[in-house]
Design an enzyme around this catalytic site. Sequence first.
Site, short mmCIF file in Angstrom:
data_model
loop_
_atom_site.label_atom_id
_atom_site.label_comp_id
_atom_site.label_asym_id
_atom_site.label_seq_id
_atom_site.Cartn_x
_atom_site.Cartn_y
_atom_site.Cartn_z
N ASP A 53 17.39 -43.03 15.41
CA ASP A 53 17.76 -43.28 13.79
C ASP A 53 16.50 -43.07 12.91
OD1 ASP A 53 18.55 -43.80 11.28
OD2 ASP A 53 19.87 -45.60 11.68
N CYS A 119 18.44 -27.83 -5.10
CA CYS A 119 19.06 -28.97 -5.89
C CYS A 119 18.20 -29.74 -6.58
CB CYS A 119 19.76 -29.63 -5.03
SG CYS A 119 21.34 -28.83 -4.31
N TYR A 148 21.57 -35.89 -4.15
CA TYR A 148 20.97 -35.22 -3.33
C TYR A 148 19.57 -34.66 -3.86
CZ TYR A 148 19.90 -31.44 0.33
OH TYR A 148 19.25 -30.47 1.05
N GLU A 190 30.68 -27.87 5.47
CA GLU A 190 30.41 -26.19 5.23
C GLU A 190 29.90 -25.77 3.88
OE1 GLU A 190 34.78 -26.41 4.98
OE2 GLU A 190 33.18 -27.68 5.82
#
Length: 325
Positions: A53, A119, A148, A190
């Site tokens: 992690d 983004c 994001y 997706e």
Amino acid sequence: MSKKIVVAGGGGFIGGHLVGELLSQGAEVRAVDVKSPGQWYQQFEDAENRVLDLSLKEACEEALEGADEVYNLAADMGGMGFIENNKAAFMLSVLINTHLLQAAADADVKRFFFSSSACVYAAGKQTSPDVTALKEDDAYPAMPEDGYGWEKLFSERMCRDFAEDFGLYVRMARYHNVYGPYGTYDGGREKAPAAICRKVAQAKLSGRHEIDVWGDGEQTRSFMYIDDCLYGTQTIMNSEIDYPINLGSSELVTINQLVDIVERIAGIEVERQYDLSAPQGVRGRNSDNTLIKKDLDWEPSIRLEDGLARTYAWIYNELTVPVAA
């Protein structure tokens, strides 16, 4: 003596392809991912595969032990439907880059690559389907994709600061919609190319030639095939480009045109049901490749139709081959 290269996010779509590519070049590769091995998109016996992690500092220190180079592709990730509904989860990915940068500086890693995203670009510059291709300077004044995009933009700044304060060799690429085989094609994470390939393949297999399309289909994007992404990523890593640079195709299409291409590949026509209530993201986005052509004398060039043909064939096969018990 071969370099030891760590691929953070090595169990993911791009990471898995990168691990395979680096192994083919003779590198010693450590692939690290938080997912259990059975959930990795690709896994290679010749790589050192670790489940860690990387949002935890101790895990990053373990992952980078003895490393010469690091490719940070690790992040919570998904298509627009997932991005718009999981903003807090995306922001938490900043822990991965924070701890990897700290561990890289402490371990005296020679090269560090960060996978950023288109983004990061200001939403106000992406309101029309006839979008002007986005230049690197268009990230500021900042107003990126909520969640994001903000995480990616902040992590870019952190990479820059680690380079300035600690002399860390850092390279960054802003990915524009990467697609190809061995990626997510259902389940909600997706992206458009895989989703359309899956929907058209299912329509062909079922005989019910109808699919749903998010939005009115006139929103525009460019899509980069995975092979171009791999070449560009490694070339940027080994270049003198020390600022975030676009890595994406400049072949702009509407989502309707994307469906047209997949129809031709599949050999069917489908009736389109437009869902105007579904997540759509920005109205238009394209990559301005002026800088990458100037600095590398190259830009992504695999035609969308060629990449989609390979992607559709893989997804169609996944839908038709029985899952082993």
